[in-house]
Design a protein around this motif. Structure first.
Motif, PDB file in Angstrom:
ATOM      1  N   UNK A 114       0.871  -1.188   0.000  1.00 12.37           N
ATOM      2  CA  UNK A 114       0.000   0.000   0.000  1.00 12.37           C
ATOM      3  C   UNK A 114       0.901   1.230   0.000  1.00 12.37           C
ATOM      4  N   UNK A 115       0.885   1.954  -1.095  1.00 10.09           N
ATOM      5  CA  UNK A 115       1.752   3.133  -1.212  1.00 10.09           C
ATOM      6  C   UNK A 115       1.101   4.373  -0.622  1.00 10.09           C
ATOM      7  N   UNK A 116      -0.210   4.440  -0.657  1.00 12.60           N
ATOM      8  CA  UNK A 116      -0.914   5.569  -0.040  1.00 12.60           C
ATOM      9  C   UNK A 116      -2.372   5.192   0.149  1.00 12.60           C
ATOM     10  N   UNK A 117      -3.006   5.839   1.126  1.00 11.73           N
ATOM     11  CA  UNK A 117      -4.407   5.574   1.401  1.00 11.73           C
ATOM     12  C   UNK A 117      -4.590   4.391   2.337  1.00 11.73           C
ATOM     13  N   UNK A 118      -5.832   4.122   2.687  1.00 13.05           N
ATOM     14  CA  UNK A 118      -6.220   2.970   3.487  1.00 13.05           C
ATOM     15  C   UNK A 118      -7.193   2.142   2.669  1.00 13.05           C
ATOM     16  N   UNK A 119      -6.902   0.858   2.507  1.00  9.49           N
ATOM     17  CA  UNK A 119      -7.633   0.013   1.566  1.00  9.49           C
ATOM     18  C   UNK A 119      -8.319  -1.142   2.280  1.00  9.49           C
ATOM     19  N   UNK A 120      -9.505  -1.468   1.793  1.00  9.40           N
ATOM     20  CA  UNK A 120     -10.275  -2.605   2.292  1.00  9.40           C
ATOM     21  C   UNK A 120     -10.279  -3.693   1.226  1.00  9.40           C
ATOM     22  N   UNK A 121      -9.924  -4.901   1.630  1.00  9.09           N
ATOM     23  CA  UNK A 121      -9.904  -6.047   0.734  1.00  9.09           C
ATOM     24  C   UNK A 121     -10.902  -7.070   1.270  1.00  9.09           C
ATOM     25  N   UNK A 122     -11.859  -7.488   0.447  1.00  9.29           N
ATOM     26  CA  UNK A 122     -12.951  -8.346   0.909  1.00  9.29           C
ATOM     27  C   UNK A 122     -12.985  -9.664   0.151  1.00  9.29           C
ATOM     28  N   UNK A 123     -13.506 -10.707   0.813  1.00 10.55           N
ATOM     29  CA  UNK A 123     -13.473 -12.046   0.232  1.00 10.55           C
ATOM     30  C   UNK A 123     -14.560 -12.272  -0.807  1.00 10.55           C
ATOM     31  N   UNK A 124     -15.592 -11.431  -0.831  1.00 10.61           N
ATOM     32  CA  UNK A 124     -16.655 -11.575  -1.825  1.00 10.61           C
ATOM     33  C   UNK A 124     -16.743 -10.313  -2.679  1.00 10.61           C
ATOM     34  N   UNK A 125     -17.378 -10.414  -3.817  1.00  7.01           N
ATOM     35  CA  UNK A 125     -17.588  -9.240  -4.655  1.00  7.01           C
ATOM     36  C   UNK A 125     -18.499  -8.251  -3.939  1.00  7.01           C
ATOM     37  N   UNK A 126     -18.486  -7.010  -4.409  1.00  8.11           N
ATOM     38  CA  UNK A 126     -19.302  -5.935  -3.826  1.00  8.11           C
ATOM     39  C   UNK A 126     -18.966  -5.708  -2.357  1.00  8.11           C
ATOM     40  N   UNK A 127     -17.714  -6.030  -1.956  1.00  8.49           N
ATOM     41  CA  UNK A 127     -17.203  -5.756  -0.608  1.00  8.49           C
ATOM     42  C   UNK A 127     -17.965  -6.508   0.473  1.00  8.49           C
ATOM     43  N   UNK A 128     -18.367  -7.715   0.133  1.00 11.54           N
ATOM     44  CA  UNK A 128     -19.088  -8.545   1.087  1.00 11.54           C
ATOM     45  C   UNK A 128     -18.168  -9.538   1.776  1.00 11.54           C
ATOM     46  N   UNK A 129     -18.727 -10.232   2.780  1.00 17.92           N
ATOM     47  CA  UNK A 129     -17.973 -11.247   3.498  1.00 17.92           C
ATOM     48  C   UNK A 129     -16.931 -10.655   4.426  1.00 17.92           C
ATOM     49  N   UNK A 130     -15.929 -11.470   4.757  1.00 17.78           N
ATOM     50  CA  UNK A 130     -14.859 -11.027   5.646  1.00 17.78           C
ATOM     51  C   UNK A 130     -13.934 -10.071   4.909  1.00 17.78           C
ATOM     52  N   UNK A 131     -13.484  -9.034   5.585  1.00 19.59           N
ATOM     53  CA  UNK A 131     -12.618  -8.028   4.968  1.00 19.59           C
ATOM     54  C   UNK A 131     -11.427  -7.735   5.869  1.00 19.59           C
ATOM     55  N   UNK A 132     -10.344  -7.305   5.258  1.00 19.30           N
ATOM     56  CA  UNK A 132      -9.196  -6.798   6.007  1.00 19.30           C
ATOM     57  C   UNK A 132      -8.939  -5.363   5.563  1.00 19.30           C
ATOM     58  N   UNK A 133      -8.406  -4.548   6.447  1.00 24.32           N
ATOM     59  CA  UNK A 133      -8.109  -3.148   6.152  1.00 24.32           C
ATOM     60  C   UNK A 133      -6.606  -2.939   6.284  1.00 24.32           C
ATOM     61  N   UNK A 134      -5.998  -2.386   5.231  1.00 22.74           N
ATOM     62  CA  UNK A 134      -4.550  -2.191   5.191  1.00 22.74           C
ATOM     63  C   UNK A 134      -4.219  -0.719   5.014  1.00 22.74           C
ATOM     64  N   UNK A 135      -3.373  -0.189   5.883  1.00 18.37           N
ATOM     65  CA  UNK A 135      -2.839   1.152   5.725  1.00 18.37           C
ATOM     66  C   UNK A 135      -1.521   1.094   4.974  1.00 18.37           C
ATOM     67  N   UNK A 136      -0.872   2.242   4.748  1.00 21.35           N
ATOM     68  CA  UNK A 136       0.406   2.267   4.018  1.00 21.35           C
ATOM     69  C   UNK A 136       1.431   1.314   4.638  1.00 21.35           C
ATOM     70  N   UNK A 137       2.049   0.522   3.783  1.00 25.73           N
ATOM     71  CA  UNK A 137       3.035  -0.431   4.254  1.00 25.73           C
ATOM     72  C   UNK A 137       3.155  -1.615   3.312  1.00 25.73           C
ATOM     73  N   UNK A 138       3.981  -2.591   3.712  1.00 24.27           N
ATOM     74  CA  UNK A 138       4.211  -3.795   2.921  1.00 24.27           C
ATOM     75  C   UNK A 138       3.677  -5.004   3.678  1.00 24.27           C
ATOM     76  N   UNK A 139       2.950  -5.847   2.982  1.00 22.43           N
ATOM     77  CA  UNK A 139       2.310  -7.011   3.580  1.00 22.43           C
ATOM     78  C   UNK A 139       2.752  -8.235   2.788  1.00 22.43           C
ATOM     79  N   UNK A 140       3.769  -8.903   3.287  1.00 25.00           N
ATOM     80  CA  UNK A 140       4.445  -9.947   2.515  1.00 25.00           C
ATOM     81  C   UNK A 140       3.632 -11.218   2.370  1.00 25.00           C
ATOM     82  N   UNK A 141       2.630 -11.414   3.253  1.00 23.81           N
ATOM     83  CA  UNK A 141       1.812 -12.610   3.170  1.00 23.81           C
ATOM     84  C   UNK A 141       0.470 -12.356   3.831  1.00 23.81           C
ATOM     85  N   UNK A 142      -0.628 -12.726   3.177  1.00 23.96           N
ATOM     86  CA  UNK A 142      -1.950 -12.580   3.757  1.00 23.96           C
ATOM     87  C   UNK A 142      -2.263 -13.808   4.620  1.00 23.96           C
ATOM     88  N   UNK A 143      -1.805 -13.805   5.852  1.00 17.96           N
ATOM     89  CA  UNK A 143      -2.086 -14.919   6.749  1.00 17.96           C
ATOM     90  C   UNK A 143      -3.584 -15.023   7.003  1.00 17.96           C
TER      91      UNK A 143
END
Length: 205
Positions: free
Chosen positions: A58-87
């Motif tokens: 994430x180079x800028x902003x705060x992003x939400x990543x969701x397991x279903x389309x249309x931002x449904x299901x379980x989601x994670x929120x990532x701020x600026x930084x590097x995330x080497x693995x989605x545990x």
């Protein structure tokens, strides 16, 4: 004419700089096929990237990543930084969007609560929603996610909120869909477009 064009170009560059940016990768450690986004994607399947993301930058902003389309299901929120693995979230992403960050006064100390502590202790509940934009009128206390405020008889009624701990996302539709804003600790009148239109609330951090 030239000054006008220069002004428009400057405005465009400012807007571009203000936009968030995230890069997703099909493999851990930022390897594999990359996908860089600056706009929301409601369905990653349409661009051949559904259930493929394993790491992100994430180079800028705060992003939400969701397991279903249309931002449904379980989601994670990532701020600026590097995330080497989605545990626990590897190869599960189906939609991605940048979240608005609410602005308010941080470090709120609960000096003017309208309610008894109700078993929450001196600090009060993690979140309170109020019908009035000035933290008055009817209100409800929340300590956990609510996928539909209809269940609490508070759908499309919130005009302001107090966050005492964590970061909370309020959304205009049930199941955390539609326009959403994330707020950290503070007192927050809801912005135009969400004032009187909130239908779901959840903690994101």
């Amino acid at each position: 004419m030239k000054p006008l064009l220069a002004a428009l170009a400057l405005l465009a560059s400012i807007n571009h700089a203000a936009a968030g940016e995230i890069s997703l990768f099909t493999d851990a450690d930022y390897r594999g096929r990359p996908l860089t986004l600056r706009e929301p994607v409601m369905n990653l399947d349409r661009i051949g990237f559904n259930d493929r993301a394993s790491s992100a930058i994430v180079r800028s902003g705060t992003w939400e990543i969701c397991e279903h389309k249309d931002f449904g299901g379980r989601c994670i929120v990532l701020g600026p930084g590097e995330y080497r693995m989605f545990d626990g979230f590897n190869d599960q992403a189906s939609s991605v969007r940048e979240l608005e960050r609410g602005r308010g006064r941080d470090g709120y100390r609960d000096r003017d609560r309208r309610h008894d502590d109700g078993g929450w202790g001196r600090r009060g509940p993690p979140v309170e929603l109020f019908a009035d934009r000035r933290f008055g009128g009817e209100g409800i206390m929340l300590a956990s996610d609510v996928h539909s405020l209809r269940s609490r008889n508070f759908n499309d009624r919130a005009g302001s909120m107090i966050v005492r701990e964590g970061e909370w996302q309020v959304c205009e539709h049930d199941d955390y869909r539609g326009r959403c804003v994330v707020y950290g600790p503070g007192r927050h009148p809801l912005p135009r477009g969400l004032d009187g239109m909130v239908s779901s609330v959840r903690r994101v951090r």
